[in-house]
Write a protein that holds these residues in place. Structure first.
Motif, PDB file in Angstrom:
ATOM      1  N   UNK A   1       0.807  -1.207   0.000  1.00  0.00           N
ATOM      2  CA  UNK A   1       0.000   0.000   0.000  1.00  0.00           C
ATOM      3  C   UNK A   1       0.841   1.259   0.000  1.00  0.00           C
ATOM      4  N   UNK A   2       0.176   2.397   0.055  1.00  0.00           N
ATOM      5  CA  UNK A   2       0.862   3.685   0.134  1.00  0.00           C
ATOM      6  C   UNK A   2       1.334   3.892   1.567  1.00  0.00           C
ATOM      7  N   UNK A   3       2.615   3.712   1.790  1.00  0.00           N
ATOM      8  CA  UNK A   3       3.188   3.835   3.130  1.00  0.00           C
ATOM      9  C   UNK A   3       4.161   5.004   3.192  1.00  0.00           C
ATOM     10  N   UNK A   4       3.883   6.002   2.391  1.00  0.00           N
ATOM     11  CA  UNK A   4       4.693   7.220   2.425  1.00  0.00           C
ATOM     12  C   UNK A   4       4.436   7.965   3.733  1.00  0.00           C
ATOM     13  N   UNK A   5       5.346   8.859   4.092  1.00  0.00           N
ATOM     14  CA  UNK A   5       5.183   9.632   5.323  1.00  0.00           C
ATOM     15  C   UNK A   5       3.898  10.457   5.298  1.00  0.00           C
ATOM     16  N   UNK A   6       3.570  11.139   4.202  1.00  0.00           N
ATOM     17  CA  UNK A   6       2.298  11.876   4.205  1.00  0.00           C
ATOM     18  C   UNK A   6       1.083  10.985   4.451  1.00  0.00           C
ATOM     19  N   UNK A   7       1.051   9.799   3.807  1.00  0.00           N
ATOM     20  CA  UNK A   7      -0.088   8.896   3.979  1.00  0.00           C
ATOM     21  C   UNK A   7      -0.157   8.368   5.408  1.00  0.00           C
TER      22      UNK A   7
END
Length: 344
Positions: free
Chosen positions: A229-235
């Motif tokens: 999944x989207x595990x970026x810092x913003x997300x």
């Protein structure tokens, strides 16, 4: 041909440092009819030797009466190991037996006793990450590396703390008889499938840190369950209900890892497990673990375990794909050697 393993203990030793490797060698004897290991336990004095948890082991032959030749001389660790460096009978006994041994090894803080005996001079060695800085400061002639699970430098092996003694013993068996037997032993003992020596003991310990804040604990579980999944810092910050800056600071403070490092290690762990239990091609392993491409999978594996994904799979793939076997009562095999030290 039996290989003689002499394990050195002392008052206040870590019981698992003895029991873990002894069970690995004992299981090797059960599984392999044509060869095995004979285990002897020794200490400075014969009689009862109490582990730090209070369980006693009975030593029949004192250290000064043990003679070579020895296949493997193994020194255990424990909270009292550093204090036992002043026990000249123990240190000199280990130093005396080392030349009569094909290889010498230590578990955890047993490295302090090897260092005191001069057996680590000019060598690279490891120990429990909590005491590695002390080993480095007190023995400058030893090249201390606090990161690996175990290290082989010539005929001297050292391992990280406690359960890493099992990994060390599996590596010794693999060196003697091949990785297939080591895999079978790991399956039979229902333990982790032989971590490679280059795996970081510190990262393994840090991955177990649980944040104090419930939203961060839930986020850890979400990361581990959704690698692709989207595990970026913003997300992740949005999911935690925090600003990006505040989230990064709090997450790092409470886990010991930045969000990016935690995500990479989580994905690396998932990729490792996929390589162990599936026959998926590397591009699928990379996708399902969230690493994206085989090139990224390769870089991450080299960084965390110092081995390529393909080599890892060949060495450590579980027997779900190669029929994991454990000792069978109906299979004839040589009986396990009875250790000369009896645990009560």
């Amino acid at each position: 041909m039996e290989r003689r393993v002499v394990i050195v203990v002392f008052d206040g030793f870590q019981l698992l440092d003895l029991a873990g490797p002894a069970d690995v060698f004992g299981t090797a004897t059960l599984l392999a009819a044509e060869y095995g290991y004979r285990i002897e336990v020794t200490a400075v004095r014969a009689g009862q030797v109490a582990a730090q948890n209070g369980i006693t082991t009975v030593v029949e032959t004192p250290l000064d009466q043990v003679e070579g030749p020895i296949d493997t001389l193994l020194v255990v660790g424990g909270l009292s190991a550093q204090g036992h460096r002043r026990d000249r009978g123990l240190v000199e006994g280990v130093a005396r037996l080392a030349p009569a041994s094909r290889r010498v090894a230590s578990v955890c803080s047993g490295a302090f006793l090897l260092a005191e005996a001069g057996l680590l001079d000019g060598r690279r060695a490891t120990t429990h990450w909590l005491t590695a800085s002390e080993l480095d400061a007190e023995y400058p002639e030893v090249e201390v590396d606090a990161d690996p699970i175990y290290i082989k430098d010539g005929d001297v092996w050292t391992s990280a703390g406690v359960t890493a003694g099992v990994d060390l013993a599996l590596a010794l068996v693999a060196e003697d008889h091949g990785h297939a037997l080591a895999r079978d032993i790991a399956c039979g003992l229902v333990v982790y499938l032989h971590r490679p020596g280059g795996q970081s003991q510190f990262s393994t310990a840090m991955r177990a840190v649980v944040p104090r804040l419930e939203p961060l604990r839930e986020l850890q579980a979400f990361i581990d369950a959704n690698p692709a999944g989207d595990l970026s810092v913003p997300a992740l910050a949005r999911r935690a209900g925090m600003s990006e800056r505040h989230f990064s600071r709090v997450f790092t403070e409470q886990t010991g890892l930045s969000p990016g490092r935690y995500v990479e290690r989580s994905r690396a762990d998932i990729a490792r497990r996929l390589l162990e239990v599936t026959a998926h091609p590397l591009d699928r392993v990379a996708r399902e673990s969230g690493l994206g491409a085989p090139e990224t999978l390769y870089r991450v594996f080299r960084r965390h375990w110092r081995i390529s994904p393909g080599d890892y799979r060949r060495r450590f793939q579980s027997k779900e794909n190669r029929s994991c076997t454990s000792p069978s009562p109906s299979t004839p095999a040589s009986p396990p050697s009875t250790p000369s030290g009896r645990t009560r």
